[in-house]
Design an enzyme around this catalytic site. Structure first.
Site, short mmCIF file in Angstrom:
data_model
loop_
_atom_site.label_atom_id
_atom_site.label_comp_id
_atom_site.label_asym_id
_atom_site.label_seq_id
_atom_site.Cartn_x
_atom_site.Cartn_y
_atom_site.Cartn_z
CG ASP A 44 -1.70 -1.28 1.37
OD1 ASP A 44 -2.14 -1.83 0.35
OD2 ASP A 44 -1.85 -1.75 2.51
CD GLU A 228 -8.80 -2.16 -1.45
OE1 GLU A 228 -9.50 -2.47 -0.47
OE2 GLU A 228 -7.84 -2.84 -1.85
#
Length: 566
Positions: A44, A228
């Site tokens: 991420d 997301e």
């Protein structure tokens, strides 16, 4: 030299096999770099630039310190400089309510002399689990956490607009979902002085609106599941919204929308997804690519950082999700990822950014524990509430107290570890430890989560000292097996773990010269079989001591720890 991504000159071919970490020759490194750019568990990624310096943050979930901060000058070489979360007070955890550290994807941004990290701690049971920390120096110290009320779900991001307004973007479950895995992207203005959301919450992308139309139009490849990781950018007067989707495994992908207004309506790029390796064979070098962020260099180039995995030994990803880099051509309305081809794909080798080469000094493979604080590479599981490790008693050794906590529980055990960053590695330590009762154990552990691990530990059995190799694994039920054991007699033991991809060998020595194999060719694929939150993490290797549920005044001394890999 003509840029090419398909035909690579011989002098930059990998010097190792295709199943090992790709390395370029010295000549090749002048023109190309290899993915991943940050190895070991670093998923991420989010990035920002300040002048000629680049800063990047990644997820840490249940490991502490949380949110590592990396620094680069060329986007290829990265140096760990600190952590966003390095004090228990920052998270304001409440054990009575079940609060744990569980830090999901963060976003790092810079504005007017201040760095901002916005993040989610899903370990908190409260609605206000999204928070912001700030710093004027990215290496720290970072502020206490400013929790944001009324900000649900995960993956928050901040966008600083030209007019001084700041916007929060995140995802949320749909009130009336059209399909099971629907997640909407929402946006709202935020006051960075009070950290209060301002005005109305606006759903800017609702994948339910696309569901039937995309299927009927043949654009099923957009993959509407799990929207997301939203990030907002502004270019040429337009707002761009970058979103990851498809779940963070084989189907992971990245798509983009744009709008003339911050709150939309947002129009999708008809070439979505703009980045994914989901149509590659599972035997390909890099997979699971997604959860991206973009940055513009001082020379006007655009680049994307995103996570990726390196499966090996089959569909197994022991290392977890790592940070990759891919070029972007944004000369037109829409960004084109890997424009020289294969378009939209993340390859093991790409042409270097147009930036001066800036490698950092190589770190030593051995930590002699001769500093006042633990090095930045060392991590704990969950947040330590007390100091149970010491570097000055005696000096030059790491002392770890035995405590009741066990490493197969969701607690803070006496474990200090670092990321496994290579498919092939050797880890060695010298330990001094005399167990006094049979519940006392100390040694080395390699672990993916609390349920999947190898323990190479010294313990007491029927009044004699033994070295044991213990395998713990969860399939349908927890399995704990003593794979091998042998009686030992010396106070000091040298412990060694070696991996040749998925084959692990465990050895020991009582004098540091003559080594004996305790067990060889052990199947390391269990370190990829993590369940629950462990699916998102990677493998850690380090030192461990426990008294298995009972109080103890005993401790283990570690003279040094050495890790090297390729």
């Amino acid at each position: 030299m003509k840029s090419c991504y398909f035909i690579i000159p011989l002098f930059i071919l990998p010097i190792l096999t295709c199943h090992s970490q790709i390395e370029l020759s010295k000549k090749g490194q002048e023109y190309y770099y290899s993915n991943p750019i940050i190895t070991g568990m670093n998923p991420d990624p989010s990035i920002c630039r300040v002048g000629e310096d680049y800063y990047l943050v990644t997820s840490t979930f249940g490991f502490y310190p949380g949110l590592p901060i990396y620094h680069s000058r060329d986007l290829v070489h990265w140096k760990l400089i600190g952590y966003g979360i390095d004090r228990p007070s920052q998270l304001n955890l409440n054990e009575s309510e079940g609060d744990k550290i569980n830090l999901y994807a963060a976003t790092i941004r810079y504005n007017k002399g201040v760095f901002y990290i916005i993040n989610t701690n899903t370990g908190r049971r409260h609605e206000d689990r999204n928070f912001v920390i700030t710093a004027t120096n990215p290496a720290g110290p970072w502020s206490e956490a400013h929790y944001i009320e009324g900000a649900p779900r995960i993956d928050p991001s901040l966008f600083f607009d030209d007019d001084g307004k700041v916007y929060y973007t995140g995802n949320d479950t749909a009130a009336n979902p059209v399909f099971e895995k629907q997640r909407n992207i929402w946006m709202q203005e935020i006051d960075i002085n009070t950290w209060k959301l301002v005005g109305n919450k606006v759903i800017v992308v609702d994948p339910g609106n696309y569901y039937k139309g995309l299927v009927l139009s043949g654009k099923e490849n957009l993959l509407l599941d799990f929207f997301e990781g939203p990030h907002v950018y502004k270019k040429d007067g337009k707002y761009y919204l970058l979103i990851s989707h498809g779940g963070t495994f084989w189907e992971h992908a990245v798509s983009i929308w744009n709008s003339d207004s911050i709150f939309g309506p947002y129009v999708l790029d008809n070439k979505n997804p703009i980045a994914t390796n989901r149509d590659f064979s599972h035997n390909s070098y890099i997979h699971h690519t997604g959860h991206a962020d973009m940055v513009e260099t001082q020379n006007g180039e655009w680049w994307m950082v995103l996570l990726g995995t390196r499966p090996y030994g089959g569909d197994f990803t022991n290392l977890g999700r790592e940070t990759c880099l891919v070029p972007v051509d944004w000369s037109g309305e829409w960004p084109v990822v890997n424009p020289l081809g294969p378009v939209g794909r993340i390859m093991p080798i790409h042409r270097r950014p147009n930036l001066p080469n800036h490698p950092w000094e190589e770190k030593d493979i051995r930590d002699n524990f001769d500093t006042k604080k633990l090095g930045l590479d060392w991590n704990f599981m969950q947040t330590p509430k007390e100091v149970w490790w010491h570097l000055d008693a005696p000096s030059g050794k790491l002392k770890i107290n035995l405590r009741p906590e066990i490493i197969d529980k969701n607690v803070n055990p006496s474990f200090i570890g670092q990321r496994q960053a290579h498919k092939n590695f050797t880890a060695i330590t010298k330990m001094e430890f005399i167990p006094k009762v049979e519940n006392e154990t100390a040694g080395m552990v390699i672990t993916r989560d609390v349920s999947n691990q190898f323990q190479l530990v010294k313990t007491l059995k029927n009044g004699a000292e033994y070295l044991q190799l213990i395998r713990k694994e969860v399939v349908n039920d927890k399995i704990e097996l003593i794979i091998a054991e042998t009686q030992v007699s010396s106070k000091a033991l040298y412990l060694k773990m070696e991996a040749l991809e998925q084959l692990f060998t465990f050895s020991f020595s009582e004098d540091g010269k003559n080594w004996k194999i305790l067990a060889k060719d052990q199947d390391g694929r269990l370190l990829s079989n993590a369940l629950g939150i462990g699916r998102f993490t990677g493998t850690f290797i380090g030192m461990y001591a426990t008294s298995k549920g009972k109080e103890s005044s005993n401790s283990a001394l570690f003279d040094w720890f050495e890790y090297s890999g390729f």
